[in-house]
Write an enzyme that holds these catalytic residues in place. Structure first.
Site, PDB file in Angstrom:
ATOM      1  N   LYS A   1       0.820  -1.216   0.000  1.00  0.00           N
ATOM      2  CA  LYS A   1       0.000   0.000   0.000  1.00  0.00           C
ATOM      3  C   LYS A   1       0.851   1.262   0.000  1.00  0.00           C
ATOM      4  O   LYS A   1       0.385   2.325  -0.348  1.00  0.00           O
ATOM      5  CB  LYS A   1      -1.002  -0.018   1.152  1.00  0.00           C
ATOM      6  CG  LYS A   1      -0.403   0.144   2.514  1.00  0.00           C
ATOM      7  CD  LYS A   1      -1.509   0.292   3.540  1.00  0.00           C
ATOM      8  CE  LYS A   1      -0.898   0.326   4.927  1.00  0.00           C
ATOM      9  NZ  LYS A   1      -1.808   0.001   5.984  1.00  0.00           N
ATOM     10  N   ARG A   2       2.109   1.130   0.406  1.00  0.00           N
ATOM     11  CA  ARG A   2       2.972   2.314   0.392  1.00  0.00           C
ATOM     12  C   ARG A   2       3.448   2.643  -1.022  1.00  0.00           C
ATOM     13  O   ARG A   2       3.588   3.783  -1.410  1.00  0.00           O
ATOM     14  CB  ARG A   2       4.184   2.116   1.297  1.00  0.00           C
ATOM     15  CG  ARG A   2       4.015   2.760   2.663  1.00  0.00           C
ATOM     16  CD  ARG A   2       4.968   2.202   3.679  1.00  0.00           C
ATOM     17  NE  ARG A   2       4.604   0.867   4.099  1.00  0.00           N
ATOM     18  CZ  ARG A   2       5.257  -0.241   3.742  1.00  0.00           C
ATOM     19  NH1 ARG A   2       6.327  -0.172   2.970  1.00  0.00           N
ATOM     20  NH2 ARG A   2       4.854  -1.417   4.171  1.00  0.00           N
TER      21      ARG A   2
END
Ligand code: GLU
Length: 467
Positions: free
Chosen positions: A239-240
């Site tokens: 998700k980063r």
């Protein structure tokens, strides 16, 4: 108990819905529908920081968007793992009473010291035979037997784990709360789950969980660990780094049908060459045995291509309806929006856009009083030595010409030829004068919809600015 299979989707709420989770849910759903089974939704919310009602609603909404409707007769739940804590603890105590588990009072530091001293990583089974009673701060550990644990996985095949590589893992924490490994198994048993389809990252948990199933005297489920999703650099989607939230694709105008079809092909393909196929065919053909075990590339370009195809296949009315939510933040004043004008423009857009969120920016010039001029586009197109001429002459001829895109085009073509120029070049200043941009829907069709007076006014205003 009926014989039909029971699948489950067991997300831990994280505040957003990961595309990998969406694929897992869809695999379970496709199997449920084909086999006449049941799809159980279980929210694994035992981490207290993670159980907010909005997150649960977010999961239910995301599933509904994917076509997994919580009111469908084959849908069961949602259940909440946190509501079953008593059962988890009870199962843990049973394992203790049976001799499959023991209490341990070592602190994390002590475990580390012992590991350092022995040169062997992890917990060394120190308390196995110390016969400790339960007590404050004591954890309950599973007594991993000797031998090997074989996981027969429908996707991965036969995977054998030597038990001496599995440490005596914790079932209950020092504060008495159950660990995920245990809670997850007890719930699966309680909910009569027959087939566990989940992400490959859980494969290392599976031998431990299978040992718990065995110790509780229940036949383990059929396992299927589906491959991880990776990005262009073949790194696991994170998700980063990557766009992983389903909501984001949704708000960018990916159609649910396109997303569903695309996700199903990550690790699996329908028979034949065609990957874009109706949902019913997917349901009929999907088999876990056919799922590939190598990592699947989540290719946004390919997803967009699927989406474009799905957009093209819609009826005009469906396309117009699907565009409506994207008008909420459109750059025009609501009262200037004209549904009839949009309806005329829609076919020109439907053949071009890749996602629905592109639509407002392609038609905004129709509903804004003065097009917002892109200054780079202006500089690029108005600096030619013919820009003023073409705007002036075209403005003069459109005042009287027959009003349809063919004659508008013919006019400009004749002018262009007489100057020995190319239409691509002479069109550009006109497009910028009318729309403010260098790209957009077909120019002459757009002008036809915009109307004669407004077209002349915009050409004049560009001429004034040029002068
Ligand atoms: N709650 C786990 C997760 O979200 C899933 C566990 C499972 O499917 O067994 O990763």
């Amino acid at each position: 108990m009926s014989d039909s299979p029971r699948y489950r989707f067991a997300p831990s709420p994280t505040g957003f819905f990961h595309v990998g989770g969406a694929r897992t849910a869809l695999y379970n759903w496709a199997l449920t529908l084909r086999t006449g089974g049941t799809f159980v939704l279980r929210i694994e919310d035992t981490d207290e920081s993670r159980n907010s009602p909005e997150w649960t609603q977010g999961i239910i909404d995301a599933l509904a968007w994917l076509g997994i409707d919580s009111s469908h007769p084959q849908f069961e739940g949602p259940y909440f793992q946190s509501h079953n804590a008593d059962l988890h603890v009870k199962a843990a105590h049973r394992l203790y009473e049976q001799g499959n588990a023991y209490w341990c009072d070592l602190t994390g530091e002590q475990i580390q010291e012992r590991a350092k001293a022995s040169g062997k990583q992890g917990y060394d089974g120190y308390s196995r035979d110390r016969g400790l009673e339960p007590g404050p701060g004591r954890v309950l550990r599973f007594r991993v037997p000797e031998g090997a644990t074989v996981v027969n996985d429908l996707v991965r095949g036969r995977v054998e784990f030597a038990n001496d590589t599995i440490e005596d893992f914790v079932l209950l924490r020092g504060n008495g709360t159950p660990m995920f490994l245990l809670a997850n198994v007890v719930d699966d048993i309680e909910m009569n789950i027959t087939t566990v389809v989940r992400a490959e990252e859980h494969l290392p948990n599976t031998p431990k969980q299978q040992l718990i199933w065995d110790a509780l005297g229940v036949t383990p489920p059929v396992w299927a660990h589906v491959p991880v999703l990776v990005n262009e650099q073949r790194k696991k989607l994170s998700k980063r780094r990557d766009k992983v939230a389903l909501e984001q694709y949704r708000s960018e105008g990916i159609l649910p049908d396109a997303m569903v079809n695309y996700l199903m092909t990550l690790g699996w393909a329908p028979a034949g060459d065609e990957e874009i196929v109706p949902w019913q065919r997917i349901v009929d053909e999907f088999r876990l045995e056919d799922v590939n075990h190598s990592p699947a590339f989540f290719d946004i370009k390919k997803l967009n291509a699927f989406n474009g195809d799905y957009i093209r296949a819609m009826s005009l009315d469906a396309f117009i309806d699907a565009c409506q939510p994207f008008f909420a933040d459109a750059p025009w004043p609501t009262q200037r929006f004209n549904a009839d004008v949009f309806k005329k423009m829609a076919p020109l857009l439907q053949t071009r856009v890749v996602t629905l969120s592109e639509v407002p920016a392609m038609v905004d010039f129709m509903f804004i009083e003065n097009p917002v001029i892109d200054e780079d586009a202006w500089a690029k197109t108005m600096s030619s030595d013919f820009a003023a001429d073409v705007l002036r002459d075209f403005a003069a001829s459109v005042e009287t010409c027959e009003w349809n895109h063919d004659s508008l085009k013919a006019l400009l073509e004749a002018w262009t030829e007489s100057r020995g120029l190319k239409l691509g070049k002479t069109q550009a200043p006109i497009r910028v004068a009318i729309t403010g941009r260098t790209v957009g829907p077909p120019l002459f069709e757009s002008i036809e919809v915009l109307g004669r007076d407004e077209t002349v006014r915009r050409l004049q205003s560009a001429l004034n600015r040029l002068a």
